[in-house]
Write a protein that holds these residues in place. Structure first.
Motif: not given
Ligand code: PNS
Length: 162
Positions: A7, A9-10, A36, A69, A71-72, A101, A105
């Motif tokens: 996952p 932002s890409f 995301a 995607f 959401g979570l 994170m 998760n």
């Molecule tokens: O490329 P990035 O911006 O570092 O990616 C961050 C990303 C998209 C992986 C993270 O923000 C994410 O998982 N977002 C989805 C929402 C979510 O599940 N948030 C709780 C994470 S603990």
């Protein structure tokens, strides 16, 4: 079937991301590169533009799929029946956020493991944010992103004529 979600932002994809995709593709049966969508985080590129760039530059391997995607992440990963999530780890500075994170998760979904892959050291300093800044200021980003991404950045930052 070992499926991993990659996952991010890409916004936009860089050579560092591609390095992680290639590494993950050798370790898993399927890699789902997942953009995301975050309403509160306006990117330079729209999710559709990011997906199009990803499709264009990702290795044309049968076990790489591009998705998006909202959401979570863990809800998405569960729906995709993924066994793991992969994240790139460049430097110690990435660690704190990634650690937080990954553990959060894990609380949300204990069955899905987060694994970290280190991109080649030449990408240690690379990030989408810095690439965008260089491109915005008219610098050359061709060493950091694929040709079509560099072109898309030039187009975004082109000053309108007239
Ligand atoms: O490329 P990035 O911006 O570092 O990616 C961050 C990303 C998209 C992986 C993270 O923000 C994410 O998982 N977002 C989805 C929402 C979510 O599940 N948030 C709780 C994470 S603990």
């Amino acid at each position: 079937m070992r499926r991993v979600i990659y996952p991010g932002s890409f916004d936009p994809i860089t050579n560092g991301h591609l390095d992680v995709i290639n590494r993950a593709a050798t370790l898993f049966d399927e890699v789902v590169v997942s953009v995301a969508f975050n309403e509160q985080k306006q990117g330079l590129f729209s999710v559709d533009e990011r997906m199009a760039l990803l499709r264009e530059v990702s290795p044309k391997l049968p076990n790489i799929r591009i998705a998006q995607f909202e959401g979570l992440l863990m809800d998405f990963a569960r729906r995709q029946e993924a066994t793991a999530v992969v994240r790139g780890l460049r430097a110690v500075s990435d660690f704190e956020f990634e650690f937080q994170m990954a553990l959060m998760n894990r609380k949300l979904e204990p069955q899905i493991e987060t694994i970290f892959l280190m991109p080649a050291e030449k990408y240690t300093y690379l990030s989408s944010r810095i690439v965008k800044e260089i491109a915005r200021l008219g610098g050359d980003v061709s060493a950091f992103v694929p040709v079509s991404v560099a072109a898309a950045l030039r187009e975004k930052f082109a000053t309108p004529k007239g």
